[in-house]
Design a protein around this motif. Structure first.
Motif, PDB file in Angstrom:
ATOM      1  N   PRO A 101      12.382   5.356 -10.206  1.00  0.00           N
ATOM      2  CA  PRO A 101      11.592   4.279  -9.585  1.00  0.00           C
ATOM      3  C   PRO A 101      11.231   3.148 -10.560  1.00  0.00           C
ATOM      4  CG  PRO A 101      10.298   6.319  -9.754  1.00  0.00           C
ATOM      5  CD  PRO A 101      11.721   6.662 -10.093  1.00  0.00           C
ATOM      6  N   GLU A 102      10.956   3.504 -11.828  1.00  0.00           N
ATOM      7  CA  GLU A 102      10.588   2.449 -12.802  1.00  0.00           C
ATOM      8  C   GLU A 102      11.698   1.426 -12.941  1.00  0.00           C
ATOM      9  OE1 GLU A 102       7.936   4.926 -16.011  1.00  0.00           O
ATOM     10  OE2 GLU A 102       8.944   3.054 -16.547  1.00  0.00           O
ATOM     11  N   ALA A 103      12.912   1.931 -13.144  1.00  0.00           N
ATOM     12  CA  ALA A 103      14.058   1.033 -13.341  1.00  0.00           C
ATOM     13  C   ALA A 103      14.300   0.189 -12.090  1.00  0.00           C
ATOM     14  CB  ALA A 103      15.304   1.849 -13.676  1.00  0.00           C
ATOM     15  N   VAL A 104      14.131   0.787 -10.926  1.00  0.00           N
ATOM     16  CA  VAL A 104      14.387   0.035  -9.685  1.00  0.00           C
ATOM     17  C   VAL A 104      13.361  -1.085  -9.526  1.00  0.00           C
ATOM     18  CG1 VAL A 104      14.729   0.201  -7.187  1.00  0.00           C
ATOM     19  CG2 VAL A 104      15.375   2.124  -8.629  1.00  0.00           C
ATOM     20  N   PRO A 121       3.035  10.273   3.385  1.00  0.00           N
ATOM     21  CA  PRO A 121       1.699  10.876   3.467  1.00  0.00           C
ATOM     22  C   PRO A 121       1.537  12.140   2.607  1.00  0.00           C
ATOM     23  CG  PRO A 121       2.406  10.182   5.638  1.00  0.00           C
ATOM     24  CD  PRO A 121       3.584   9.962   4.727  1.00  0.00           C
ATOM     25  N   GLY A 122       2.607  12.904   2.434  1.00  0.00           N
ATOM     26  CA  GLY A 122       2.493  14.148   1.658  1.00  0.00           C
ATOM     27  C   GLY A 122       2.541  13.961   0.151  1.00  0.00           C
ATOM     28  N   THR A 123       2.804  12.766  -0.313  1.00  0.00           N
ATOM     29  CA  THR A 123       2.905  12.517  -1.756  1.00  0.00           C
ATOM     30  C   THR A 123       1.539  12.098  -2.296  1.00  0.00           C
ATOM     31  OG1 THR A 123       5.195  11.811  -1.480  1.00  0.00           O
ATOM     32  CG2 THR A 123       4.098  11.126  -3.511  1.00  0.00           C
ATOM     33  N   PRO A 124       1.082  12.737  -3.395  1.00  0.00           N
ATOM     34  CA  PRO A 124      -0.236  12.364  -3.924  1.00  0.00           C
ATOM     35  C   PRO A 124      -0.234  10.968  -4.533  1.00  0.00           C
ATOM     36  CG  PRO A 124       0.838  13.928  -5.389  1.00  0.00           C
ATOM     37  CD  PRO A 124       1.724  13.795  -4.173  1.00  0.00           C
ATOM     38  N   VAL A 125      -1.348  10.306  -4.441  1.00  0.00           N
ATOM     39  CA  VAL A 125      -1.452   8.932  -4.943  1.00  0.00           C
ATOM     40  C   VAL A 125      -1.252   8.890  -6.464  1.00  0.00           C
ATOM     41  CG1 VAL A 125      -3.979   8.879  -5.247  1.00  0.00           C
ATOM     42  CG2 VAL A 125      -2.770   6.791  -4.598  1.00  0.00           C
ATOM     43  N   SER A 126      -1.550   9.989  -7.146  1.00  0.00           N
ATOM     44  CA  SER A 126      -1.375  10.042  -8.606  1.00  0.00           C
ATOM     45  C   SER A 126       0.080   9.754  -9.000  1.00  0.00           C
ATOM     46  CB  SER A 126      -1.795  11.410  -9.145  1.00  0.00           C
ATOM     47  OG  SER A 126      -1.076  12.431  -8.477  1.00  0.00           O
ATOM     48  N   ALA A 127       1.027  10.038  -8.091  1.00  0.00           N
ATOM     49  CA  ALA A 127       2.447   9.815  -8.405  1.00  0.00           C
ATOM     50  C   ALA A 127       2.757   8.334  -8.618  1.00  0.00           C
ATOM     51  CB  ALA A 127       3.315  10.366  -7.272  1.00  0.00           C
ATOM     52  N   LEU A 131       3.067   3.545 -12.012  1.00  0.00           N
ATOM     53  CA  LEU A 131       4.028   2.485 -11.666  1.00  0.00           C
ATOM     54  C   LEU A 131       3.353   1.162 -11.318  1.00  0.00           C
ATOM     55  CD1 LEU A 131       6.366   4.633  -9.382  1.00  0.00           C
ATOM     56  CD2 LEU A 131       6.818   3.935 -11.732  1.00  0.00           C
ATOM     57  N   LEU A 132       2.050   1.185 -11.118  1.00  0.00           N
ATOM     58  CA  LEU A 132       1.360  -0.016 -10.615  1.00  0.00           C
ATOM     59  C   LEU A 132       1.586  -1.272 -11.466  1.00  0.00           C
ATOM     60  CD1 LEU A 132      -2.033   1.428  -9.255  1.00  0.00           C
ATOM     61  CD2 LEU A 132       0.040   0.828  -7.982  1.00  0.00           C
ATOM     62  N   PRO A 133       1.625  -1.146 -12.817  1.00  0.00           N
ATOM     63  CA  PRO A 133       1.861  -2.374 -13.600  1.00  0.00           C
ATOM     64  C   PRO A 133       3.213  -3.031 -13.314  1.00  0.00           C
ATOM     65  CG  PRO A 133       0.987  -0.625 -14.999  1.00  0.00           C
ATOM     66  CD  PRO A 133       1.330   0.013 -13.682  1.00  0.00           C
ATOM     67  N   LEU A 134       4.125  -2.295 -12.706  1.00  0.00           N
ATOM     68  CA  LEU A 134       5.456  -2.854 -12.391  1.00  0.00           C
ATOM     69  C   LEU A 134       5.526  -3.410 -10.975  1.00  0.00           C
ATOM     70  CD1 LEU A 134       7.574   0.106 -13.813  1.00  0.00           C
ATOM     71  CD2 LEU A 134       7.180  -2.117 -14.893  1.00  0.00           C
ATOM     72  N   CYS A 135       4.383  -3.358 -10.269  1.00  0.00           N
ATOM     73  CA  CYS A 135       4.395  -3.681  -8.835  1.00  0.00           C
ATOM     74  C   CYS A 135       3.538  -4.890  -8.482  1.00  0.00           C
ATOM     75  CB  CYS A 135       3.864  -2.486  -8.031  1.00  0.00           C
ATOM     76  SG  CYS A 135       4.928  -1.052  -8.151  1.00  0.00           S
ATOM     77  N   ASP A 136       4.018  -5.632  -7.479  1.00  0.00           N
ATOM     78  CA  ASP A 136       3.225  -6.711  -6.887  1.00  0.00           C
ATOM     79  C   ASP A 136       2.513  -6.214  -5.639  1.00  0.00           C
ATOM     80  OD1 ASP A 136       4.308  -9.036  -8.542  1.00  0.00           O
ATOM     81  OD2 ASP A 136       6.131  -8.042  -7.845  1.00  0.00           O
ATOM     82  N   LEU A 137       2.955  -5.034  -5.165  1.00  0.00           N
ATOM     83  CA  LEU A 137       2.458  -4.489  -3.909  1.00  0.00           C
ATOM     84  C   LEU A 137       2.538  -2.968  -3.946  1.00  0.00           C
ATOM     85  CD1 LEU A 137       2.262  -5.625  -0.684  1.00  0.00           C
ATOM     86  CD2 LEU A 137       4.363  -4.356  -0.596  1.00  0.00           C
ATOM     87  N   VAL A 138       1.522  -2.326  -3.398  1.00  0.00           N
ATOM     88  CA  VAL A 138       1.602  -0.878  -3.188  1.00  0.00           C
ATOM     89  C   VAL A 138       1.270  -0.626  -1.729  1.00  0.00           C
ATOM     90  CG1 VAL A 138      -0.736  -0.506  -4.157  1.00  0.00           C
ATOM     91  CG2 VAL A 138       0.821   1.435  -3.924  1.00  0.00           C
TER      92      VAL A 138
END
Ligand code: DX5
Ligand code: ZN
Length: 223
Positions: A101-104, A121-127, A131-138
């Motif tokens: 995911p980081e590279a993508v 929904p089944g994936t914990p938010v900690s996952a 990655l947030l610093p690489l994102c404009d949107l979550v």
């Protein structure tokens, strides 16, 4: 708090009339929509097939507002370049859909689009936090991805709160979007989100009325 005042609304065209997409997009844009949410499904990552690159390319030609493309496909790395060339303004991938995911996410930004990460929904938010610093949107999914018109999963709301606090702590410029079962009532519960995706709620009634209700996005504490 600034994030609780001005909300963005992204109608999901999954609930639009597919025989009249241009008309539908122009109508929701005129009714105050901020982005067009485009749900791309491949029949592998989710048990449904919707639309792909040629449709995004055609929508880009006619949409007066940005295209917010939600990829529900396995190995998104194979297709991100094509989706960005086709005109995706925001391109969101599922963390469960790729080993890298980081590279993508980095690549999406390099290619000139805004990068988004989302989780089932089944994936914990900690996952997704690293990655947030690489994102404009979550994007927080409040239904199991695959279909429009499902019921809102209340147990996912805590993820929005956790993300808001992490984004503030890290001082990031990352929007929080929520998708699945959003209507006038559930949007209020998600008052910490910045962007509301809504399919059924917008397309089943007067577009302007539906969009303006969502845009209010009142927080209980601001009343
Ligand atoms: C579900 C999609 C959603 C969906 C939302 O997999 O990601 O965008 O179309 O539709 P409603 O608002 O009807 O739940
Ligand atoms: Zn979506």
């Amino acid at each position: 708090m600034s994030h609780s005042s001005k909300k963005l609304v992204a109608p999901s065209i999954l609930s639009a009339d597919f025989a009249n997409l241009e008309k539908e997009i122009l109508a929701v844009s005129k009714a105050g929509a901020d982005w067009i949410h485009v749900d791309v499904m491949d029949g592998h990552f989710v048990p449904n097939i919707t639309i792909g690159i040629p449709v995004v390319k055609s929508l880009k030609k006619i949409s007066p507002i940005p295209l917010d493309v939600h990829l529900m496909i396995t190995e998104p790395e194979k297709y991100i370049e094509d989706f960005i060339k086709a005109g995706s303004d925001y391109l969101t991938i599922h963390i469960e859909s790729t080993k890298t995911p980081e590279a993508v996410l980095r690549r999406i930004r390099e290619l000139g689009a805004k990068a988004g990460i989302t989780l089932r929904p089944g994936t914990p938010v900690s996952a997704v936090l690293p990655l947030l610093p690489l994102c404009d949107l979550v994007l927080v999914m409040t239904v199991e991805p695959g279909f429009g018109g499902q019921s809102f999963m209340y147990d996912q709301v805590a993820k929005i709160t956790a993300l808001r606090s992490e984004i503030q702590k890290m001082n990031l410029d990352c929007l929080i979007e929520v998708d699945g079962g959003i209507n006038a009532e559930t949007a209020k519960i998600c008052f910490e989100a910045d962007v509301f995706v809504a399919g059924n709620f917008v397309f089943s009634q007067d577009y302007e009325g539906a969009i303006s209700v969502l845009k209010k996005g009142e927080s209980p504490s601001s009343r």
